[in-house]
Each structure stands twice: as C-alpha cells, then as structure tokens.
Design a protein around this motif. Structure first.
Motif, PDB file in Angstrom:
ATOM      1  N   ILE A   1       1.915  30.857 -29.388  1.00  0.00           N
ATOM      2  CA  ILE A   1       1.087  31.089 -30.579  1.00  0.00           C
ATOM      3  C   ILE A   1      -0.206  31.802 -30.197  1.00  0.00           C
ATOM      4  O   ILE A   1      -0.666  32.712 -30.889  1.00  0.00           O
TER       5      ILE A   1
ATOM      6  N   ILE B   1      -0.830  32.604 -39.418  1.00  0.00           N
ATOM      7  CA  ILE B   1      -0.347  31.943 -40.638  1.00  0.00           C
ATOM      8  C   ILE B   1      -0.238  32.941 -41.773  1.00  0.00           C
ATOM      9  O   ILE B   1      -0.525  32.628 -42.916  1.00  0.00           O
TER      10      ILE B   1
ATOM     11  N   PHE C   1       3.850  27.527 -37.332  1.00  0.00           N
ATOM     12  CA  PHE C   1       2.637  26.722 -37.270  1.00  0.00           C
ATOM     13  C   PHE C   1       2.877  25.300 -37.786  1.00  0.00           C
ATOM     14  O   PHE C   1       2.385  24.332 -37.207  1.00  0.00           O
TER      15      PHE C   1
ATOM     16  N   THR D   1      -4.524  27.307 -43.015  1.00  0.00           N
ATOM     17  CA  THR D   1      -4.294  26.288 -41.996  1.00  0.00           C
ATOM     18  C   THR D   1      -4.225  24.902 -42.630  1.00  0.00           C
ATOM     19  O   THR D   1      -3.344  24.099 -42.328  1.00  0.00           O
TER      20      THR D   1
END
Lengths: 496, 541
Positions: free
Chosen positions: A246, A258, A267, A332
């Motif tokens: 990532i 994302i 994620f 997120t």
C-alpha cells in the motif's frame, strides 16, 4: 512454397524480432494521462483486448511490442478479441461457447457492430458489450498504427511525448531502435524521475498474492493446528507485506490509497484485520483475528481474481477528488467503518454457523462480540458521513444533496442505528441481533458497490461494469440463503 | 382536562419511546432506499419532487426531530451515565434546526459566466411561470409547486390564467382539421448505420416544418402538384406554378424566353390572361411589380431547380419524390409503391413511406410523462409544460418554447423558467484555465480568474482566483467552481454554484457534538457494560 512464405514472414519482422525480445519492461511510457512503465501499459492493453495477458506463447510485453511496430513491419499476429455477450457472439457468427473472435475477422465486422450499436435505443448489457468489443478493435487498431506507445523525446530541454509512429517513420530506423528507446528512457530518468521503476517493481512483485498465502497459512495454523503464536506471526508477515504494497501504491500515485473500487477493497481488507488485531490485543479473543483474516482473504481474492470487475490500474483522478486532505480523512473514515462493519458481518455469520451446526449456545457472548465491532463501525461511519458533508459544503457549497452515494451511506447508518436502538426493545433479542448483523452488511455492499454497479448515477461515479451487478446479486442471494439455512429452526422467532 | 393532559402525556411518551424511534428510523430508511432507486431510474429532479422534497419525507424528518427531542427531555434531569446520549441527541437537534434554517432562508443557485461579459444573475433551482406585458414592461412571476405529477393550478397571473403545470413532459402529435392544401407526410430515412423517422408538413400552423436538414442532405416538402413538373427535364430549370389552379409547368413548355438584366441576372416575363408577370428568379419566387416591390398577392410562383443541383437535395410531394442525379445530369421522379422503399443516390440511403394526410395538420401537444434516466442522463421528459388560458383560448407553453400573444393593443409574453436572483455586484470572467491529464483530453483541473465590481462601494474592482476546493466568498455569498462550457472556437465559459447558508454554523456545531457524543457514548463511557473499552476489559480474561 510454404517455406518461402515462412522465410518471408520471418524476414519482414526481423527488426521487431530484435526489439521485442529485448528487455523493454522498465521503459517510461505515457498512457491514460500518466507516466507508467512499459510492462504495465503492455499488460493493461493486451488484457483489455484479449482478456488475458498471453497469446500464442508470447507474453503481453512481446505482443504489444510486435503489434506496435506493425505499421512498419507486419506482425502477422491475429490477436483474439474478447467477446462476452451471447447476442454479440450471434451477431459475429460465433458459437455460444466461443469467447473471442480473431482480430482480422472482427475488423471486417466493425461497420456491422457499429450499426448494431446505433440501433440499440436503450442501454443494456448487450449494448455495453458491443461498445466494449468496438473499443477493443479500435484499441488494437491504434496500437498497430504505432499511436498508443508514447515515448519521451527531448526538445529544447523539455520532454515532449511522441507516439512511436512519429519517432520511427521508416523501416531502416528500426535497426537501432532498442538503443534509441533505452537512451530516451535514460535521459528521462536523469532529468525527470524514476517513479515508473517503482511502479514496475510494484506490479511485478505480486505482494498481495504472497500476503494471501501467509493469511491462508495463518488460518490453517490457528484453526486446524491450534498454533496461536505461529498463526499470529504469519498474520503479522501478511500485514507487513500489505503495508509495504500500500505504501508503494501511495508513493506511485501520490495520493491516499482509496480512490477507486480496487483501492477501497484493498484498504478495507487490511483495515478490518488491523481493527481485529487491536480488539484481540485487549480482549484476547481469537475470533476477532479469525474474522479479520477471513475478511482480508476475501478482499485479497477479489483484488487478485476479479480484475475485470475492479481494475488494479492506477489512473488520474477526476478534478473534484484532487484534494488529499479531505479525500484521506473522509474516505478513510468511511472505508474503515466498512471494515468494522465487515468484521461484525463475519462474526455474525460465524456465530450463526456455530449456533446451528456446532451446538454452541452462548448467544449473549456472540452478541457481545458483534456489538463491539458494530460500535466501532457506526462511530466511524457517522464521522465519515459528516466529514463528507463538510467536504461537499467546502467544495461545492452543499452539505447534503441526496446524491445516491450519500443517501446510501445514510441508509447504512440508519439501518445500524435502527438495530442498536431496537436492541433496547423487545423486538430485537440477542438472536435476532445476530441475524440482523449478518444481513446488515448487504446495505454496506449496496452503498459500496451497488450505487456504482446497480444505480450507477450521481456525482460519485467510479464506473459501471456488468460483472459488478452479477457479483452483487450473487452476494445478496448467498447471504440470504445462508441466513435461512442457519437461523430458521433455532428459535429465532421466540422472544428470549 | 385531566384526560386531555393524560392523552398528551401518553402521546409524548410514545413519541419519545424507543419503539417509536426504531419505527421511524427504519421507516425513514425505506423511504431513502425508494428515493435512490427513483433517482436512478428517473433522474435527480424527479426523485426530489417525488421523495426528497415531498411533504411525507419532510414530515418523517419532523417526526424524527420530535422523537429525538422528546426522548432527550424525557431523560432529564441530567444523569451522569447518559452524558454521551445527551450530546449525540443535542447534536442531532441542532443539525435538524440548522437544516431547517437553510431550507427556509438559504440560497442555492448557479452563475453562468461568459468570457468578458459581466453578470450578476444567479439562477435559482425554483421553477417559475413568468408573464410579461411587452408594452408596459411589467412582469409577474408565479413560483411553481414541487409536485412530481401534473398539477391543476387554476391561478390568475396578470392577464392570463395558468390552468395546468406538468413538471415533466413529452410531446404527442395531435391532428387538427385544416384546409385542403395542408398536407403532411411521415417517412423513414435509413441505411445500414442509421435510421431516422421524420414528419414534414405544408401547413404554416403545424409544428412540423416543410424543410429539414439531415447531415449534408436537405429535404424539402412541396405541394403534390409540383411532382409532374419536377420529374420533367428542362434546360433552364425554371418552373412556374399557380397556387389557385394548382397547375405547374416549365417555362420551356410555354416558350417563355429568359432575358438578362444589366447586372447579368436572369429575368423573364410570363403572360397570363393578358396580364404580364415579371420574375427575377434569383431574387424572389414572387413576381415583381413595376416599382420593384414583391407582389405577394399574385397566385404565381417561380422556382429555380438549378439552385438545388449542386448539393444533395430531396424533394418530397406526399407519395412521390424527386431529386437531381449528378451522374447523367437528370431530374429523377419516383413514386412510392405499396410496401416498396425508394433507393436514394446518397450513401446507400433508402426512404420508407409511413403516412400521408391531407386537409389535416399535426401539432405537438405536451403530455405528462415520468422522466427516464439512462447512464446518468435524463433522456425523456425533461421539458416542463404549462396550459394557459388567455382571451378565451387555451395555449400550451413549454420550458423550451415560450409564447407571445397579441391581445388587443397589448403584447403578452409567457415563459416557464427558473427563478432569477440579481446580485448587487457584477462578476466577470477574465480568463478560464483548464489543465488536462498529460496526453489525454480529460480535464485535470479548471480554474476561473474573475473580477468582482461592487457598485455600492467606491474603489477598484477586486480580482479573484476561483478553482476546485477554493471558493470565493463575498458579502455572505460563496461562489464555487462547479463546471464549464465551451464558448466559441477555443475558449470556455465558467459555471459557479452560488450559495448562501445561514444554517451553516448550527449544522457544523451539531456535527461536532454528534461525533464527540458518539465517541463518548460508544467508546469511552464508563459504568456501563455496553461501552467499548468497558466491554473490552470486562471480558478480557
């Protein structure tokens, strides 16, 4: 006669032969609005046209190269063009079992495909497949014209990206094309950057595959051999690998990881495992680790095997999303909340299984586990929705606009709020709470995938694909069937 | 009295109860699901009209507000264990009030900026019916309701009466009785790639025209009697016809010579019943009087076929057609035979005969339709329509087609449009900048450089740079870079969304309370086994 023909074909592609068997994969190229390594471009294009990255014992690198030089030296490669819809096959005169049509035949049918596409008044999966096949034919045509492969050329100390056909205009120039291409790349790295080399390493290392292997090993160790420590070590390695992958992706794209379906799946999978590990650290209950790992495995499988539905390609963002602060905080939060809710979903399904088939009776205990995960998910979701509202207000002056993505995230929150409030009424006892938690993840899937794959309109469009709708309906069907099988005769309709 | 108080108390306890909360939450959820599907099938505006802005959706939100407020007051005086609960519910109450303030007194519109032209007109998303008296300049506006279906209005607006409002409509053909010369034909033009049905009418009252352009091809609809002339060959190409007798002939058939004027233009004179008719065919189809004015009362017309020989032109006369064939340099006339389509000499096109009517003419009448959305775009039913009564007659107007009526000495114009708001200052677009993703045509960012001139204030105009995530704030209003449109060959115009939101502080405060409260309630609350850390610790053995 045959021999002469063979010799003729060999001699005509002599130059391309030399170029295409040399190591080109690290060259910087420009495609789809970004600089990428040649390897990635070749794979993306060939995969789009053929459906896989190999044909006739040649890999995507060689295929793409030979086709790209076709305008100077005929490649004699008749690439199969992927065809999916049954009616498209019928139109092209293929058997129902066929999966592709040779490019030469497809080229002849292009006018027919176009007119058939025009005739489709309403959007349907047939129309979309027609469009895709036409795009594949056109894509191949552009490659063969030397127009897709773009290389960096310096003019007045500035890079100008040129299509291959503008660099090599006559066949004789190909004699030292390999060196010329390598030189251009060297100069590009000297003056600009070598970010594309990182991307090459990222795509070639298959880190997610290794991570998946470690997680599967961990499940074996934990469930079958009951080796908690070794299992946890294996999970630790899997988490570390995913963190590296990532991080690489963040460095390559220069933004939070994302921004499309692929990245959110990636994620949330890791997020759920980490949340599971944190809860495990406090509560010492292995079920959280198991649930986190199981969900992470599902996500990794989707990323590795469902590439037609969720594309792994790194592409530029639409302008409105180009704000790293809001993007990272709002999305997120939402994705982590999905991770928390996913954890509760796996736990609920595990509980249903245990209660039905393994004779478990501690309903309150299971209810407690799920409740813990839901609380984490709901708090994050509420915060994520609010952050989204603030971002929307800040970006286009509207706190809330009943956009489908917004509305569905609210629906998810309302569902879980309804269940949490209902826990205090006689309507929802512990058993029903477990069932509702298992079913509730369908609202998350609808908000996450359904809005794009089924509703497919509004501001947050990540793109529609037919496979997505099928995936989603299968998910709903399986989940509902599972609930029926596990929960029906276990007295769920009696008040506790 | 006591009974009433008890009933009120019961109602209050019910509204503040957990059961009612669960019912209203799930009910609201179902409404939202319905809304998203309606939005997907029928578009944003229809979903707003049908669900999100409907009385029952608003009403449900009000009931939620009541439920939250009463649930909070029922749990007073303050209990320490419920602090998280109080904060969450107070946050929700503030958010609801803030949203209500925005709904009642906020402004949400858009401002379109054309390069170099100052503008102060904000378009608000509120439909209006507008009646303007052109003589006095006086205008009256009526706000139209947010219904999803057709509405019977029956409201007098100035000199006219608004009978009906259709928030979404499509048009349907209706046939009206006309004169014998009102002919209308319907045809299908197709080849392997495209097909297009079209209708053409000779009637001036019809909504369908008598000439049509389809790509390079121009189609002309002509009186039936002209077919016989069109299919014959003549050197000059001039045809004359008599509107009264429906006769037509080429000038060669009557031996009419063509002269030249001093300037070299063709001129000819045709004698009918002892009267001379002078034509300058390049100048006008009408005969010309001695004083060089056009004689519109004459029944004679002249037509120069030569003008239609260069480019693809198709002439249709009901059930017959004619065109000039370049190969062979000949005029070709063809008749539709039963079930047979006519092959045309352009790009493999064929023409299919669908319908022909005489003595009637078609008009487009709006009818209500639920809009259809495909791939995020409304494809049917976007036009709004209104039925208006004026001077004893009824007229339809649509958002695309306003109407002007002559009523005695007064001219009255009517239109359906959006509410407009005039700002007390002007904004002009100096420059629009669009960056693209390298090697593609996809915009990476768009930015507007604007100048703001406030007439109320002395001094110079101020310069501002507005781009995505960087709005301009002025005088309580906020201007956001929302979109753009092509302007001229290379330039772009810019679209700002304009916003005034007095409820903002309340909503923000509510949001902060909501987040803090839920963290308090679910994560750090003590003395309760339901809290997150508590539950972590309690079973962590």
């Amino acid at each position: 006669m045959k021999l002469i023909l063979l010799l003729l074909t060999l001699s005509t592609s002599l130059y391309a032969n030399n170029i295409c068997t040399s190591n080109l994969e690290a060259l910087a190229v420009q495609t789809g609005g970004r600089t990428k390594p040649y390897y990635v471009m070749a794979n993306e294009n060939i995969k789009f046209i053929v459906g896989k990255s190999k044909y006739n014992k040649m890999d995507a690198r060689e295929l793409f190269c030979r086709l790209s030089f076709d305008y100077l030296e005929p490649s004699n490669i008749d690439l199969p063009i992927k065809v999916e819809h049954i009616d498209t096959k019928k139109l092209l005169g293929l058997d129902a079992g066929a999966t592709s049509i040779p490019a030469s035949a497809a080229m002849d049918k292009l006018p027919q495909l176009r007119s058939e596409y025009q005739k489709q008044k309403f959007s349907s999966s047939y129309k979309k497949d027609l469009e895709k096949v036409i795009m594949r034919i056109q894509n191949l045509d552009q490659i063969k014209l030397g127009a897709v492969w773009k290389v960096p050329k310096f003019r007045d100390s500035q890079i100008v990206w040129h299509a291959l056909k503008d660099i090599f205009t006559v066949k004789d120039q190909l004699s030292n094309a390999t060196e010329e291409l390598t030189q251009m790349d060297k100069k590009y790295i000297e003056t600009e950057n070598d970010d594309h080399l990182l991307e090459l390493r990222y795509f070639k290392s298959h880190l997610f595959g290794y991570s998946l292997a470690f997680l599967l090993t961990a499940i074996f160790l934990l469930v079958i051999f009951k080796k908690t420590l070794y299992g946890l070590i294996s999970i630790g390695i899997a988490v570390a690998i995913q963190l590296v992958a990532i991080t690489m992706r963040v460095l390559i794209s220069g933004r939070a990881p994302i921004t499309n379906m692929y990245e959110t799946v990636m994620f949330s999978g890791l997020g759920a495992l980490i949340i599971g590990l944190i809860i495990y650290a406090v509560r010492k209950d292995k079920k959280f680790v198991l649930a986190g790992s199981a969900y992470n495995i599902l996500c990794l499988m989707m990323m590795i095997f469902a590439n037609n539905m969720i594309s792994a390609a790194i592409t530029p963002l639409v302008p409105v999303l180009r704000d790293n602060f809001w993007l990272s905080t709002h999305v997120t939060c939402i994705i982590l909340s999905y991770a928390g809710l996913a954890l509760s979903w796996i736990l609920a399904n595990m509980a249903l299984f245990d209660l039905r088939f393994r004779g478990a009776t501690e309903i309150k205990y299971y209810q407690d586990l799920i409740y813990t995960a839901i609380k984490a998910g709901v708090v994050l979701l509420a915060a994520g929705i609010i952050l989204g509202g603030v971002w929307a207000d800040y970006s286009w002056g509207r706190y809330w606009g009943w956009d489908p993505k917004e509305t569905w995230s609210l629906i998810v929150l309302l569902f879980y709020m309804g269940v949490l409030h209902g826990k205090n009424t006689p309507w929802i006892n512990n058993k029903r709470f477990i069932v509702l938690s298992a079913a509730g993840f369908m609202t998350v899937m609808m908000a996450w995938f359904g809005v794009n794959y089924i509703l497919a309109s509004g501001l947050h469009s990540y793109g529609f694909s037919e496979g997505g709708a099928i995936f989603l309906f299968s998910f709903f069907a399986i989940q509902i069937a599972y609930i029926f099988i596990t929960a029906f005769d276990t007295k769920m309709f009696k008040k506790s | 009295m006591e009974k009433l108080l008890r009933t009120i108390g019961d109602v209050e306890r019910y509204l503040g109860s957990m059961k009612f909360a669960v019912l209203i939450i799930f009910g609201f959820m179902v409404m939202n699901i319905y809304g998203t599907f309606m939005e997907s099938y029928h578009g944003t505006e229809y979903a707003n009209r049908l669900v999100y802005k409907s009385w029952w959706f608003m009403g449900t939100q009000f009931l939620m507000f009541l439920s939250i407020t009463i649930a909070t007051t029922l749990r007073l005086p303050f209990k320490k264990t419920l602090y998280g609960f109080y904060v969450i519910h107070l946050g929700l109450i503030m958010t609801f009030i803030g949203s209500y303030v925005t709904y009642m007194s906020g402004i949400d519109g858009s401002l379109e900026l054309v390069p170099g032209t100052p503008s102060n007109t904000v378009v608000i998303n509120q439909d209006q019916f507008k009646v303007k008296n052109m003589s006095t300049g006086k205008a009256i506006y009526l706000n139209l309701p947010m219904n999803a279906g057709p509405v019977d209005m029956n409201r007098k607006v100035g000199a006219v009466k608004l009978l009906k409002f259709l928030p979404s409509s499509t048009t349907q053909d209706q046939w009206r009785v006309g004169v014998p010369s009102d002919t209308t034909g319907k045809y299908l033009l197709y080849n392997d790639n495209v097909s297009q049905e079209f209708m053409m009418s000779m009637s001036p009252k019809s909504d369908y025209k008598s000439s049509l352009k389809m790509g390079l091809l121009t189609i002309h609809y002509m009186p039936e009697i002209l077919f016989n002339c069109f299919k014959t060959q003549s050197k000059s190409g001039y045809l004359i016809w008599n509107l009264n007798t429906s006769e037509c002939f080429s000038i060669e058939s009557k031996n009419i010579p063509v002269d030249k004027t001093d300037a070299g233009n063709p001129a000819l004179t045709f004698t009918h019943e002892g009267k001379d008719h002078h034509f300058f065919p390049d100048f006008s189809p009408l005969p010309i009087n001695k004083d060089f004015t056009k004689n519109a009362n004459s029944p004679f017309r002249i037509f120069s076929r030569k003008l239609f020989e260069d480019k693809p032109n198709l002439f249709i006369f009901g059930k017959t057609l004619a065109y000039f064939k370049k190969r062979g340099k000949k005029w070709i006339g063809k008749e539709f035979e039963m079930g047979k389509d006519i092959k045309l000499p352009w790009m493999n096109f064929k023409l299919k005969f669908v319908d022909f009517r005489k003595g009637q003419y078609p008009v487009k009448v709006p009818t209500y339709v639920i809009p259809t959305q495909e791939n995020g775009k409304v494809v049917e039913g976007e036009a709004k329509a209104a039925l208006v009564s004026a001077g004893g007659q009824e007229f339809w107007i649509t958002s695309e087609k306003p109407l002007t009526l002559q009523k005695g000495n007064e001219k009255i114009s009517m239109a359906l449009g959006k509410k407009l708001l005039k700002l007390p200052y002007q904004i002009s677009l100096n420059r629009f900048k669009m960056d693209k993703d390298p090697g593609t045509n996809n915009p990476a960012s768009y930015e507007s450089f604007v100048q703001l001139l406030d007439g109320r204030k002395e001094g110079k105009a101020s310069e501002h740079h507005v781009y995505m995530n960087n709005p301009l704030q002025y005088d309580g209003m906020t201007f956001y870079q929302a979109s753009y449109f092509p302007f001229g060959q290379e330039d772009f115009g810019s679209i700002f969304s304009v916003n005034f939101d007095p409820g903002r502080p309340l909503k923000y405060l509510g949001a902060i309370l909501l987040v803090l409260g839920s963290i308090w309630h679910y994560v750090i609350r003590r003395k309760n086994k339901g809290s997150f850390f508590q539950s972590l610790k309690s079973s962590g053995t």
